[in-house]
Scaffold this motif. Structure first.
Motif, PDB file in Angstrom:
ATOM      1  N   GLU A 144     182.360  82.696   5.814  1.00 53.82           N
ATOM      2  CA  GLU A 144     181.931  81.314   6.019  1.00 53.82           C
ATOM      3  C   GLU A 144     182.094  80.509   4.737  1.00 53.82           C
ATOM      4  O   GLU A 144     182.429  79.322   4.779  1.00 53.82           O
ATOM      5  N   SER A 169     177.743  75.583   8.588  1.00 51.17           N
ATOM      6  CA  SER A 169     178.060  76.907   8.038  1.00 51.17           C
ATOM      7  C   SER A 169     176.821  77.801   8.002  1.00 51.17           C
ATOM      8  O   SER A 169     176.904  78.995   8.281  1.00 51.17           O
ATOM      9  N   ASN A 172     176.193  78.936  11.479  1.00 56.72           N
ATOM     10  CA  ASN A 172     177.185  79.926  11.911  1.00 56.72           C
ATOM     11  C   ASN A 172     176.823  81.345  11.476  1.00 56.72           C
ATOM     12  O   ASN A 172     177.017  82.304  12.232  1.00 56.72           O
ATOM     13  N   TRP A 175     174.031  82.419  13.700  1.00 51.09           N
ATOM     14  CA  TRP A 175     174.444  82.408  15.109  1.00 51.09           C
ATOM     15  C   TRP A 175     175.384  83.554  15.432  1.00 51.09           C
ATOM     16  O   TRP A 175     175.483  83.979  16.583  1.00 51.09           O
ATOM     17  N   GLN A 176     176.081  84.064  14.443  1.00 47.66           N
ATOM     18  CA  GLN A 176     176.925  85.239  14.671  1.00 47.66           C
ATOM     19  C   GLN A 176     176.075  86.419  15.123  1.00 47.66           C
ATOM     20  O   GLN A 176     176.460  87.176  16.019  1.00 47.66           O
ATOM     21  N   LYS A 181     179.011  84.232  18.024  1.00 46.71           N
ATOM     22  CA  LYS A 181     180.015  83.165  18.014  1.00 46.71           C
ATOM     23  C   LYS A 181     179.684  82.207  16.874  1.00 46.71           C
ATOM     24  O   LYS A 181     178.580  82.223  16.337  1.00 46.71           O
ATOM     25  N   ASP A 182     180.659  81.387  16.512  1.00 48.23           N
ATOM     26  CA  ASP A 182     180.406  80.339  15.526  1.00 48.23           C
ATOM     27  C   ASP A 182     180.985  79.027  16.040  1.00 48.23           C
ATOM     28  O   ASP A 182     181.603  78.969  17.098  1.00 48.23           O
ATOM     29  N   TYR A 185     183.463  72.969  12.353  1.00 49.60           N
ATOM     30  CA  TYR A 185     182.687  72.001  11.595  1.00 49.60           C
ATOM     31  C   TYR A 185     182.700  70.606  12.218  1.00 49.60           C
ATOM     32  O   TYR A 185     181.919  69.745  11.814  1.00 49.60           O
TER      33      TYR A 185
END
Length: 284
Positions: A144, A169, A172, A175-176, A181-182, A185
């Protein structure tokens, strides 16, 4: 005329005091006198007065704002002891904090007691198993960071605000683990959600008022929207629920019980197990 006005104010204040007066137990900490219907508003917003109150009442004293009592702890050892006790683990059921569930205990943030302990242990265990605190997490952060550095190149040699990509970021990385998933931007759905969160944060001083002054809950909706910015919370709630429902339905459709990929997969599996054992921990 002035005398009548003063008498009216005094009688009204006395009636409010008698109506709102509560018989507190003898072992309740001492504190300053309260203003009927308002509490200790004259102290709440001034930290210097808090220090003076500590000097007067000691390391533990009672304050009131509107209808809510607050106990102030002013000693490290006392705070450590209090937060190690099961008697102070319950969360206040403020309308603002429970806006997503309409007051129904659910998840880690909006539960307390045994249910909170169970859900917290489950969540920490799953996130550790999925890589939090391990090399996988470091790899995800570095990945990231490289993406973020590349995005920063768009802003070189010119003054600019902090890019929105910084917020995305951070989301993300977590959330991974949570949803495998990500987001890009420039993902409009995520950026709109963040804009609403910023607006709600900026208006939190107004949004929290009904929790301290319940009479405000009886205002007409258009006044609550205008004066208390309640429409921001309504919109945020709608978008967050739509967002999470979409994510959960995707996971339900693709769920492989023998190969869970993220926290949501594990949670769905636990919910299925709960149906077989209704007396076990409640996963909501």
């Amino acid at each position: 005329m002035l005398v009548e006005a003063i008498l009216f104010v005094l009688v009204a204040a006395l009636l409010i005091y008698l109506v709102t007066k509560e018989n507190l137990p003898d072992n309740v900490p001492k504190g300053p006198l309260t203003i009927p219907g308002l509490g200790n508003l004259d102290y709440v917003f001034y930290l210097s007065d808090m220090r003076r109150l500590r000097d007067k009442y000691g390391d533990i004293f009672l304050m009131k704002m509107g209808s809510q009592y607050m106990v102030y702890l002013c000693n490290y050892q006392l705070i450590k002891e209090a937060f190690s006790s099961p008697h102070v683990v319950d969360r206040p059921q403020f309308k603002l904090l429970w806006f997503l569930t309409d007051g129904v205990p659910a998840g880690v943030v909006m539960t307390d007691g045994e249910q909170w302990s169970t859900l917290r242990r489950f969540l920490l265990r799953q996130m550790r198993n999925l890589g939090m605190g391990k090399s996988y997490m470091e790899d995800a952060i570095m990945h990231e960071a490289r993406k973020l550095a590349k995005d920063f190149e768009k802003h070189v040699d010119k003054p600019d605000k902090i890019p929105r990509s910084v917020e995305v970021s951070v989301l993300n990385i977590v959330w991974q683990l949570v949803a495998n998933k990500d987001f890009g931007y420039d993902n409009k759905k995520v950026l709109d959600l963040m804009d609403l969160i910023h607006k709600a944060t900026a208006a939190q001083g107004l949004l929290v008022l009904p929790d301290f002054f319940p009479i405000l809950n009886y205002l007409p909706k258009f006044l609550k929207n205008y004066l208390l910015k309640e429409h921001i919370v309504d919109e945020l709630k709608e978008k967050l629920i739509d967002f999470t429902k979409e994510t959960i339905e995707e996971h339900r459709t693709n769920l492989d019980c023998d190969n869970p990929l993220d926290v949501i997969d594990h949670y769905l599996i636990e919910m299925e197990e709960e149906k077989k054992n209704p007396n076990g921990p409640q996963f909501k």
